[in-house]
Design an enzyme around this catalytic site. Structure first.
Site, PDB file in Angstrom:
ATOM      1  N   GLU A 148       0.841  -1.200   0.000  1.00 58.35           N
ATOM      2  CA  GLU A 148       0.000   0.000   0.000  1.00 58.35           C
ATOM      3  C   GLU A 148       0.873   1.246   0.000  1.00 58.35           C
ATOM      4  OE1 GLU A 148      -3.283  -0.274   2.845  1.00 58.35           O
ATOM      5  OE2 GLU A 148      -3.172   1.872   3.202  1.00 58.35           O
ATOM      6  N   ASP A 169       0.195   5.316   0.602  1.00 54.54           N
ATOM      7  CA  ASP A 169      -0.896   6.162   1.101  1.00 54.54           C
ATOM      8  C   ASP A 169      -0.642   7.656   1.122  1.00 54.54           C
ATOM      9  OD1 ASP A 169      -2.534   4.104   2.092  1.00 54.54           O
ATOM     10  OD2 ASP A 169      -1.427   4.012   3.972  1.00 54.54           O
ATOM     11  N   GLU A 221      -3.022  10.479   3.007  1.00 57.58           N
ATOM     12  CA  GLU A 221      -4.259  10.719   3.766  1.00 57.58           C
ATOM     13  C   GLU A 221      -4.256  12.173   4.220  1.00 57.58           C
ATOM     14  OE1 GLU A 221      -6.079   6.902   5.864  1.00 57.58           O
ATOM     15  OE2 GLU A 221      -4.187   7.473   6.781  1.00 57.58           O
ATOM     16  N   HIS A 257      -0.732  12.994   5.663  1.00 55.53           N
ATOM     17  CA  HIS A 257      -0.167  11.816   6.309  1.00 55.53           C
ATOM     18  C   HIS A 257       0.211  10.837   5.193  1.00 55.53           C
ATOM     19  CE1 HIS A 257      -0.457   8.589   9.521  1.00 55.53           C
ATOM     20  NE2 HIS A 257      -0.782   7.851   8.481  1.00 55.53           N
ATOM     21  N   THR A 258       1.416  10.281   5.223  1.00 56.63           N
ATOM     22  CA  THR A 258       1.825   9.300   4.200  1.00 56.63           C
ATOM     23  C   THR A 258       2.311   8.033   4.876  1.00 56.63           C
ATOM     24  OG1 THR A 258       4.141  10.037   4.104  1.00 56.63           O
ATOM     25  CG2 THR A 258       2.585  11.151   2.639  1.00 56.63           C
ATOM     26  N   ASN A 259       2.209   6.926   4.147  1.00 52.03           N
ATOM     27  CA  ASN A 259       2.708   5.656   4.680  1.00 52.03           C
ATOM     28  C   ASN A 259       3.016   4.738   3.501  1.00 52.03           C
ATOM     29  OD1 ASN A 259       3.422   3.739   6.607  1.00 52.03           O
ATOM     30  ND2 ASN A 259       1.391   3.614   7.558  1.00 52.03           N
ATOM     31  N   ASP A 302       3.746   1.005   9.377  1.00 57.49           N
ATOM     32  CA  ASP A 302       4.532   1.676  10.427  1.00 57.49           C
ATOM     33  C   ASP A 302       5.628   2.554   9.842  1.00 57.49           C
ATOM     34  OD1 ASP A 302       2.988   0.345  12.302  1.00 57.49           O
ATOM     35  OD2 ASP A 302       4.419  -1.311  12.500  1.00 57.49           O
ATOM     36  N   GLU A 354       5.139   6.003   8.854  1.00 58.07           N
ATOM     37  CA  GLU A 354       4.428   7.257   8.653  1.00 58.07           C
ATOM     38  C   GLU A 354       5.375   8.460   8.543  1.00 58.07           C
ATOM     39  OE1 GLU A 354       4.003   5.196  11.242  1.00 58.07           O
ATOM     40  OE2 GLU A 354       1.970   4.391  11.062  1.00 58.07           O
ATOM     41  N   GLY A 373      -4.887  14.663  17.164  1.00 57.21           N
ATOM     42  CA  GLY A 373      -4.834  13.356  17.800  1.00 57.21           C
ATOM     43  C   GLY A 373      -6.184  12.859  18.309  1.00 57.21           C
ATOM     44  N   ARG A 385       9.603   5.185  19.754  1.00 58.05           N
ATOM     45  CA  ARG A 385       8.698   4.185  19.207  1.00 58.05           C
ATOM     46  C   ARG A 385       9.428   2.888  18.830  1.00 58.05           C
ATOM     47  NH1 ARG A 385       5.456   5.455  13.687  1.00 58.05           N
ATOM     48  NH2 ARG A 385       4.479   3.418  13.405  1.00 58.05           N
TER      49      ARG A 385
HETATM   50  C1  LIG Z   1      -4.813  21.386  13.287  1.00 58.02           C
HETATM   51  O1  LIG Z   1      -4.426  22.603  13.872  1.00 58.02           O
HETATM   52  C2  LIG Z   1      -3.672  22.469  15.067  1.00 58.02           C
HETATM   53  C3  LIG Z   1      -3.458  23.872  15.623  1.00 58.02           C
HETATM   54  O2  LIG Z   1      -2.772  24.667  14.667  1.00 58.02           O
HETATM   55  C4  LIG Z   1      -2.361  21.755  14.741  1.00 58.02           C
HETATM   56  O3  LIG Z   1      -1.652  21.525  15.943  1.00 58.02           O
HETATM   57  C5  LIG Z   1      -2.645  20.419  14.045  1.00 58.02           C
HETATM   58  O4  LIG Z   1      -1.442  19.839  13.620  1.00 58.02           O
HETATM   59  C6  LIG Z   1      -3.541  20.677  12.842  1.00 58.02           C
HETATM   60  N1  LIG Z   1      -3.843  19.516  12.025  1.00 58.02           N
HETATM   61  C7  LIG Z   1      -4.461  18.406  12.464  1.00 58.02           C
HETATM   62  C8  LIG Z   1      -4.875  17.443  11.423  1.00 58.02           C
HETATM   63  O5  LIG Z   1      -4.691  18.164  13.621  1.00 58.02           O
END
Ligand SMILES: *[C@@H]1O[C@H](CO)[C@@H](O)[C@H](O)[C@H]1NC(C)=O
Length: 294
Positions: free
Chosen positions: A106, A108, A110, A123-125, A133, A135, A204, A282
């Site tokens: 794959e 990616d 994203e 985001h890439t992988n 794993d 990223e 997150g 990690r």
């Molecule tokens: C969203 O914005 C915050 C604040 O600028 C940042 O820390 C974060 O990396 C940004 N992107 C995502 C996908 O969370």
């Protein structure tokens, strides 16, 4: 549209290199009706403008997705995407190549949405034989929701390069010589989906989807593949050990020249926000071998 030869998916025999037995080289300047199937989303994915535009949408009930009719084994594949605008926090637009089975390969892209005015994360992988794993994440140097931008995957037997508007952002080299599996035997389909990733995508997982903004929509256009593809019904695959020959298309041997290396370093210095190869916490047993290879 620029292409060597444009052809429909089941009449794709255009340039056959003798050793590439049942795969054929095609150059297709895309039409979404011709090259893709909508795979899920119950009407939330739509092909518009005579096949020149495809949109995916996401609401509280469902996201949506599509995949290529063809399976590709090496090639240079471009797609233009315009991502979910405004408050896209919690949405994930995935655009990737993937093979079948439990030991799949794959590649990616994203796109993780964000609150209005806050940056998307790209985001890439890379997965090889079911193991990812790897990223790397980036901010972009433009607003990816304001207009279409071109996201490309170069995949040949020596390397995978991710490009954004022609600028290389990541290279994954074939390091089988030091025991790192490299995707080269399993054909992959192009896949894309727009889905609810709010348990992890934005900060997150802290910022959830604001459903009052739904439906969320991402758009696609100008698909182009210069690639090796399985002709319908054939079962064997491209021989990636075939020697270079004069008829080979340029992508087969493409690599970064010094300007490309510099561009890659510029992106990695200024826009990369996560790299698994720097995440020593990690990998307490040591970084993966491709991270320390010279
Ligand atoms: C969203 O914005 C915050 C604040 O600028 C940042 O820390 C974060 O990396 C940004 N992107 C995502 C996908 O969370």
């Amino acid at each position: 549209m620029t292409s060597l030869i444009s052809c429909s998916s089941n009449v794709s025999v255009t340039l056959l290199i003798s050793v590439w037995v049942t795969f054929v080289i095609i150059a297709t300047a895309g039409n979404f009706y011709q090259d893709f199937d909508i795979t899920w989303g119950d009407g939330r994915a739509q092909i518009l403008n005579n096949g020149e535009l495809l949109t995916l949408s996401l609401d509280k009930t469902s996201g949506s997705g599509f995949q290529s009719k063809n399976e590709y084994l090496f090639g240079k594949i471009d797609m233009q995407l315009k991502l979910v605008p405004g408050n896209s926090a919690g949405t994930v637009t995935a655009y990737y190549l993937r093979s079948e089975g439990s030991a799949w390969d794959e590649i990616d892209f994203e796109f993780l949405g964000n609150l209005s005015g806050d940056p998307y994360i790209l985001h890439t992988n890379v997965f090889s034989q079911g193991k990812g794993d790897r990223e790397q994440q980036f901010y972009l140097w433009f607003d990816p929701t304001a207009d279409f931008h071109t996201y490309s995957i170069l995949w040949n037997p020596q390397r995978i390069i991710f490009y954004v508007d022609g600028t290389p952002i990541r290279e994954f080299k074939n390091l089988e010589s030091i025991g790192v599996p490299f995707p080269k035997n399993q054909p992959m389909r192009i896949q894309s989906s727009l889905w609810n990733g709010d348990d992890w995508a934005t900060r997150g997982g802290l910022v959830k989807i604001d459903w009052s903004q739904a439906p969320f929509t991402a758009s696609y256009r100008n698909f182009n593949a210069d690639a090796c593809t399985r002709s319908s019904g054939a079962s064997s695959i491209c021989n990636s050990n075939s020697p270079a020959n004069n008829n080979n298309p340029p992508w087969l041997l493409e690599e970064l020249d010094s300007a490309g290396q510099e561009a890659l370093q510029w992106v990695q210095r200024n826009y990369m926000i996560y790299n698994y190869c720097s995440d020593t916490k990690r990998f307490p047993q040591g970084l993966p071998p491709e991270c320390t290879a010279k």
